[in-house]
Design an enzyme around this catalytic site. Sequence first.
Site, PDB file in Angstrom:
ATOM      1  N   SER A 101       0.842  -1.190   0.000  1.00  0.00           N
ATOM      2  CA  SER A 101       0.000   0.000   0.000  1.00  0.00           C
ATOM      3  C   SER A 101       0.877   1.240   0.000  1.00  0.00           C
ATOM      4  CB  SER A 101      -0.885  -0.003   1.253  1.00  0.00           C
ATOM      5  OG  SER A 101      -1.463   1.260   1.434  1.00  0.00           O
ATOM      6  N   CYS A 102       0.438   2.261  -0.761  1.00  0.00           N
ATOM      7  CA  CYS A 102       1.184   3.524  -0.754  1.00  0.00           C
ATOM      8  C   CYS A 102       0.666   4.456   0.344  1.00  0.00           C
ATOM      9  CB  CYS A 102       1.077   4.213  -2.106  1.00  0.00           C
ATOM     10  SG  CYS A 102       2.008   3.359  -3.379  1.00  0.00           S
ATOM     11  N   VAL A 103      -0.405   4.058   0.991  1.00  0.00           N
ATOM     12  CA  VAL A 103      -0.931   4.898   2.075  1.00  0.00           C
ATOM     13  C   VAL A 103      -1.094   4.068   3.343  1.00  0.00           C
ATOM     14  CG1 VAL A 103      -2.044   6.737   0.787  1.00  0.00           C
ATOM     15  CG2 VAL A 103      -3.232   4.576   1.080  1.00  0.00           C
TER      16      VAL A 103
END
Lengths: 103, 158
Positions: A101-103
Amino acid sequence: MVQKTIAGKNVEVNDEGYMTTPSEWNREIGTALAGELGITMTDKHWEVVDYLRNSFNEGVALSLRKVGNSGIVDIKGLYALFPGGPLKKSALIAGIPKPASCV
Amino acid sequence: MTDKPEPITKVSIICASGDIESVYATLIMSNGAVMEGMEANIFFTFWGINAVKKHSMNKIKTAVIGNPAMPIPSILGLIPGLSWLASKAMMWRMNQLDIPPVDEFLEMIQAGGGRVFVCKAAVDMFMIKKEQLWDGVEDIITVGKFYELAAGGQIIFT
């Protein structure tokens, strides 16, 4: 993949140290993995780890925001529990794959 | 085998545009940095300041005219409300992917130790008052101060 003995148990981890078979995990392993990261587990740490494992087992795509909205701890609290890696360190301790995940 | 490269430990990201693309590139990269244990500074300047003005921060839009990547003819961009609609669609999809609105995203970054600054030259130019800015803005700083803060790290311009 490498074999590693953690808390007296032989498990397989990837080159980043994440366990490849989450079902091999137990709390002793979690405690030992946390120790390697310099983290001493508290009840709050375990609540996060349990949440991560349950979410993983349910096929939920984990993100920092999701954990922050879980009602267990807010995002600032997560950073305090797992300094320098609120999602990647907690996932490593939980014996699940590193969340993509980038967040 | 060559030596392993030194890991990046600090980034300072400049956001000079107020469109969704630039603002979210800034936010995602900053948040990603703090999640990886890096230091992160954000410096909003020019139209990028719209992302830290209370009244506009959650209303940023994408351009439907003059945006060659937008899969509709520019002429249709003249239809009133199309930019609003395209922006709503993008924000809705991002929210599904757990990418939060601007204010919540900035709070997440700050929770991880990220710092938010605004450019003094742009504030003076657009005659912006401190009270118009989001409360989490740490300071209005000069470019000299920005370079001082960025010392020892990487600078990224979105």
